[in-house]
Scaffold this motif. Sequence first.
Motif, PDB file in Angstrom:
ATOM      1  N   TYR A  87       0.825  -1.211   0.000  1.00 55.90           N
ATOM      2  CA  TYR A  87       0.000   0.000   0.000  1.00 55.90           C
ATOM      3  C   TYR A  87       0.860   1.262   0.000  1.00 55.90           C
ATOM      4  O   TYR A  87       0.616   2.192  -0.767  1.00 55.90           O
ATOM      5  N   GLU A  91       1.125   4.082  -2.955  1.00 54.83           N
ATOM      6  CA  GLU A  91       0.877   5.509  -2.715  1.00 54.83           C
ATOM      7  C   GLU A  91       2.026   6.371  -3.236  1.00 54.83           C
ATOM      8  O   GLU A  91       1.799   7.378  -3.915  1.00 54.83           O
ATOM      9  N   HIS A  94       2.026   6.256  -7.040  1.00 54.81           N
ATOM     10  CA  HIS A  94       0.882   6.992  -7.582  1.00 54.81           C
ATOM     11  C   HIS A  94       1.139   8.493  -7.499  1.00 54.81           C
ATOM     12  O   HIS A  94       0.777   9.245  -8.422  1.00 54.81           O
ATOM     13  N   LEU A 143      -3.498  -2.937  -6.099  1.00 54.65           N
ATOM     14  CA  LEU A 143      -3.524  -1.525  -5.714  1.00 54.65           C
ATOM     15  C   LEU A 143      -3.350  -0.613  -6.924  1.00 54.65           C
ATOM     16  O   LEU A 143      -4.049   0.396  -7.060  1.00 54.65           O
ATOM     17  N   HIS A 146      -6.548  -0.454  -8.848  1.00 49.07           N
ATOM     18  CA  HIS A 146      -7.710   0.004  -8.072  1.00 49.07           C
ATOM     19  C   HIS A 146      -8.661  -1.148  -7.739  1.00 49.07           C
ATOM     20  O   HIS A 146      -9.878  -0.974  -7.718  1.00 49.07           O
ATOM     21  N   THR A 149      -8.751  -4.792  -1.774  1.00 42.86           N
ATOM     22  CA  THR A 149      -9.721  -4.709  -0.692  1.00 42.86           C
ATOM     23  C   THR A 149      -9.080  -5.163   0.613  1.00 42.86           C
ATOM     24  O   THR A 149      -8.148  -5.961   0.619  1.00 42.86           O
ATOM     25  N   PRO A 154     -13.130  -1.805  -0.415  1.00 40.17           N
ATOM     26  CA  PRO A 154     -12.119  -1.279  -1.329  1.00 40.17           C
ATOM     27  C   PRO A 154     -11.228  -0.243  -0.639  1.00 40.17           C
ATOM     28  O   PRO A 154     -11.699   0.567   0.158  1.00 40.17           O
ATOM     29  N   LEU A 156      -8.128   2.436  -1.804  1.00 41.58           N
ATOM     30  CA  LEU A 156      -7.411   3.038  -2.928  1.00 41.58           C
ATOM     31  C   LEU A 156      -6.121   3.688  -2.442  1.00 41.58           C
ATOM     32  O   LEU A 156      -6.098   4.309  -1.376  1.00 41.58           O
ATOM     33  N   ARG A 158      -4.128   6.570  -2.900  1.00 46.09           N
ATOM     34  CA  ARG A 158      -4.275   7.912  -3.458  1.00 46.09           C
ATOM     35  C   ARG A 158      -2.983   8.701  -3.347  1.00 46.09           C
ATOM     36  O   ARG A 158      -2.195   8.419  -2.467  1.00 46.09           O
ATOM     37  N   LEU A 160      -4.929   9.231  -7.139  1.00 44.32           N
ATOM     38  CA  LEU A 160      -5.113   8.373  -8.302  1.00 44.32           C
ATOM     39  C   LEU A 160      -4.615   9.119  -9.531  1.00 44.32           C
ATOM     40  O   LEU A 160      -5.205  10.117  -9.928  1.00 44.32           O
ATOM     41  N   PRO A 164      -1.480   5.066 -14.312  1.00 36.06           N
ATOM     42  CA  PRO A 164      -0.747   4.424 -13.220  1.00 36.06           C
ATOM     43  C   PRO A 164       0.690   4.109 -13.638  1.00 36.06           C
ATOM     44  O   PRO A 164       0.997   4.043 -14.837  1.00 36.06           O
TER      45      PRO A 164
END
Length: 192
Positions: A87, A91, A94, A143, A146, A149, A154, A156, A158, A160, A164
């Motif tokens: 995650y 991030e 992204h 991830l 998108h 979970t 869900p 996300l 961010r 976004l 990607p």
Amino acid sequence: MTLEKLSVLDLSPIYGGVDPAVALRQSVLLAQTAEALGYCRYWVSEHHDMPGLASSAPEVLLAHIGAQTSSIRIGSGAVLLPHYKPYKVAEAFHLLSTLYPGRIDLGVGRAPGGSAHATMALNDHFLQQVGRMPELVAQLAALLGHAFTVEGEPVLARPLPPQPPQLWLLGTNQKRAGYAAANGAGYAFGLF
């Protein structure tokens, strides 16, 4: 032969005992030169507690290099995924993809990136995380797509971005190439 398919992997070496800031300025110059010559990609590595290298945080260095280039794809070669939660990696990349749309590659690997003691300082459970590499890569791919979970909800990573980052796996064997294929990622073979 054209240069459109050639790329650079930069370790940000500290030559001759110069200040690390000089090595990082040289990395920027290398990226700018590669861009001017028409190279396709410029990637930076992740290494820890190595006196001859200045590349401990690819995402930070990429933000700096992205601000001083305009078209070359930039990325990691590689973020050492067993050290981090997918995650947080999603991030960070992204955010880079939001700053530099269509230019970001997220290469991940599983090497420790430093000595045993540096690895222990960075991660208390590195070997267990290496064993979870297929799961970590699948989470990261979810991830970036998108589709991740947690407990059925869900989540996300961010912000976004409009595009990607492209996911790549770095490896030295057929098994890693299989992980890449299973997750729709590119594969970069490390021939040492």
